[in-house]
Design an enzyme around this catalytic site. Structure first.
Site, PDB file in Angstrom:
ATOM      1  CB  SER A   3      68.588  76.170  52.736  1.00 58.54           C
ATOM      2  OG  SER A   3      68.191  77.075  51.655  1.00 58.54           O
TER       3      SER A   3
ATOM      4  CG  ASP B 128      69.007  74.665  45.496  1.00 56.95           C
ATOM      5  OD1 ASP B 128      68.534  75.449  44.653  1.00 56.95           O
ATOM      6  OD2 ASP B 128      68.323  75.024  46.050  1.00 56.95           O
TER       7      ASP B 128
ATOM      8  CG  HIS C   3      60.486  76.782  39.276  1.00 57.11           C
ATOM      9  ND1 HIS C   3      60.187  75.930  40.584  1.00 57.11           N
ATOM     10  CD2 HIS C   3      60.949  77.308  40.032  1.00 57.11           C
ATOM     11  CE1 HIS C   3      59.735  76.829  41.138  1.00 57.11           C
ATOM     12  NE2 HIS C   3      60.770  77.926  40.876  1.00 57.11           N
ATOM     13  CB  THR C   4      63.439  70.634  35.777  1.00 57.95           C
ATOM     14  OG1 THR C   4      65.233  71.682  36.009  1.00 57.95           O
ATOM     15  CG2 THR C   4      63.312  72.068  34.343  1.00 57.95           C
ATOM     16  CG  ASP C   5      65.122  70.739  41.158  1.00 61.65           C
ATOM     17  OD1 ASP C   5      63.683  71.349  41.292  1.00 61.65           O
ATOM     18  OD2 ASP C   5      66.097  71.264  42.320  1.00 61.65           O
TER      19      ASP C   5
ATOM     20  CB  SER D 229      73.510  81.531  62.386  1.00 53.39           C
ATOM     21  OG  SER D 229      74.064  82.267  62.091  1.00 53.39           O
TER      22      SER D 229
ATOM     23  CD  GLU E 163      66.051  72.949  52.107  1.00 48.94           C
ATOM     24  OE1 GLU E 163      67.152  73.031  52.714  1.00 48.94           O
ATOM     25  OE2 GLU E 163      65.852  74.420  51.365  1.00 48.94           O
TER      26      GLU E 163
ATOM     27  N   GLY F 158      68.249  84.064  46.786  1.00 47.26           N
ATOM     28  CA  GLY F 158      67.589  82.514  45.557  1.00 47.26           C
ATOM     29  C   GLY F 158      68.994  81.883  45.318  1.00 47.26           C
TER      30      GLY F 158
HETATM   31  C1  GLA Z   1      64.597  76.142  44.676  1.00 49.57           C
HETATM   32  C2  GLA Z   1      64.735  74.760  44.888  1.00 49.57           C
HETATM   33  C3  GLA Z   1      65.444  74.099  44.069  1.00 49.57           C
HETATM   34  C4  GLA Z   1      64.767  74.443  42.982  1.00 49.57           C
HETATM   35  C5  GLA Z   1      64.993  76.206  42.516  1.00 49.57           C
HETATM   36  C6  GLA Z   1      64.214  75.871  41.382  1.00 49.57           C
HETATM   37  O1  GLA Z   1      66.371  76.888  44.492  1.00 49.57           O
HETATM   38  O2  GLA Z   1      65.068  74.727  46.782  1.00 49.57           O
HETATM   39  O3  GLA Z   1      65.033  72.414  44.419  1.00 49.57           O
HETATM   40  O4  GLA Z   1      63.800  73.579  43.202  1.00 49.57           O
HETATM   41  O5  GLA Z   1      64.204  76.451  43.250  1.00 49.57           O
HETATM   42  O6  GLA Z   1      65.177  76.042  39.927  1.00 49.57           O
END
Ligand code: GLA
Length: 384
Positions: free
Chosen positions: A124, A168, A32-34, A65, A156, A120
């Site tokens: 996607s 991601d 949750h830093t991006d 798919s 996205e 997680g």
């Molecule tokens: C998801 C989001 C990323 C990032 C993470 C948390 O994977 O797609 O952009 O924010 O959560 O680090």
């Protein structure tokens, strides 16, 4: 409905013109830093998404798919419209490519992925990047790997409606097997950092699925933006550990959110130093600290994930463990002694099953004893 084993030929009566793949990712630290402009440290997992594709003479996109029990979906280029299901990732990609001035014609597409959905691990982004790579190849599009990741993120954000950051897509587009991508999400500068030798990475999927388009993720993002606004900075990235005193004036929730982000950014920098020094214990401690922060300050963990981390922690062969990815379900990543990863993962899965009745899965018992000289690694080749 087409059978799960349908080949491209079964589906479309001809062979594909090209095929491309992209991996899922596991983030080691920097969660949750991006979207706050900060640092992240993902690497890839062996599970991948493959897209096979052939051009059509018309403007129709047909996509199938192997991962969903549905017949092929169709839409006309230029008429993309969100449907709230998997085809939106495909529509999002063709729509942002058109908006960026890249001319396409219709295509037949077959998708097959071994990245578990909602775990997680960026199923996607793996789809977006594999599809973008296949289209880049089929239409000879002049798009380098970083802009390609940006296009995936735009698909996205703007089409699917998930307000994710860029980690991601950058990881799926640029990260390499067994090397972490130390990425500054503001400048998009990155370095490749090998993990310390003598360790295994273990990923355990809790079986509780999450969705990044869900309301909680967007709430966290808004809370960070509000904290930054109240602190008078463009993004939380613009603060560091010396500024922690400044958080005192914030409402309690925002104070804890901001504290997580500031300390998590520092943990990425510290993790890179630990990896460079070959210090597994320090790296493991940073995993635990990151998890505690996500659990208490950022509040994105759930009891099942906390249990997985606690079960891993009980094992003396484990250096560290934490929730990886956006949270509210998903997976943990653990750092274990070399050669013990599979055993550690399977033990955690057994004990978790006995306590919760849920089936978790070990995804990466991969050894990470890495090439000590990252310069020996060639630059990532563009997918054919
Ligand atoms: C998801 C989001 C990323 C990032 C993470 C948390 O994977 O797609 O952009 O924010 O959560 O680090």
């Amino acid at each position: 409905m087409d059978d799960i084993r349908s080949t491209f030929h079964d589906l479309y009566g001809r062979e594909p013109e090209c095929s491309a793949t992209a991996p899922g990712r596991v983030n080691l630290v920097g969660e949750h830093t991006d979207y706050n402009g900060g640092f992240v440290l993902p690497t890839v997992i062996p599970q991948r998404t493959t897209v096979e594709l052939a051009r059509r003479p018309d403007g129709l996109v047909c996509a199938w798919s192997a991962n969903v029990a549905e017949a092929a979906s169709q839409y006309h280029l230029g008429h993309e419209a969100r449907e709230g299901r998997w085809i939106d990732y495909v529509q999002g990609v063709t729509s942002v490519l058109a908006a960026a001035g890249h001319a396409l014609c219709g295509v037949d597409i077959r998708i097959d992925s071994s990245v578990p959905l909602g775990s997680g691990l960026s199923s996607s982004a793996a789809l977006e990047i594999a599809l973008l790579r296949a289209l880049r190849s089929a239409f000879t599009l002049d798009i380098a790997d970083v802009p390609l990741a940006r296009l995936g993120q735009r698909a996205e954000n703007e089409f699917v409606g998930a307000p994710c950051g860029v980690m991601d897509q950058m990881a799926c587009s640029l990260a390499e097997d067994r090397v972490a991508l130390f990425l500054d999400t503001r400048s998009l500068e990155f370095e490749r950092v090998p993990l310390p030798a003598g360790t295994d990475l273990v990923v355990v999927n809790s079986g509780v699925s999450h969705h990044v388009a869900g309301a909680d993720y967007a709430t966290r993002r808004r809370e960070c933006e509000e904290a930054a606004r109240l602190l008078g900075v463009p993004q939380l990235r613009d603060l560091d550990v010396k500024d922690l005193d400044r958080l005192a004036g914030l409402p309690d929730t925002l104070r804890r959110r901001a504290r997580h982000v500031i300390l998590e950014d520092q943990r990425v920098v510290d993790a890179v130093a630990a990896m460079r020094a070959g210090d597994r214990r320090r790296l493991g401690d940073l995993f635990y600290a990151s998890h505690a922060s996500m659990r208490h300050d950022y509040e994105v963990s759930i009891p099942e994930i906390d249990l997985l981390v606690d079960l891993a922690r009980k094992d003396p062969r484990v250096h560290g463990a934490r929730l990886t990815g956006g949270g509210f379900g998903g997976s943990i990543v653990a750092l274990a002694e070399e050669g013990t990863g599979r055993e550690v993962g399977e033990r955690v899965v057994r004990e978790y099953g006995a306590r919760t009745g849920r089936q978790a899965t070990v995804l990466v018992p991969a050894p990470v004893d890495l090439d000590p000289d990252p310069r020996a690694r060639a630059a990532p080749a563009r997918e054919p």
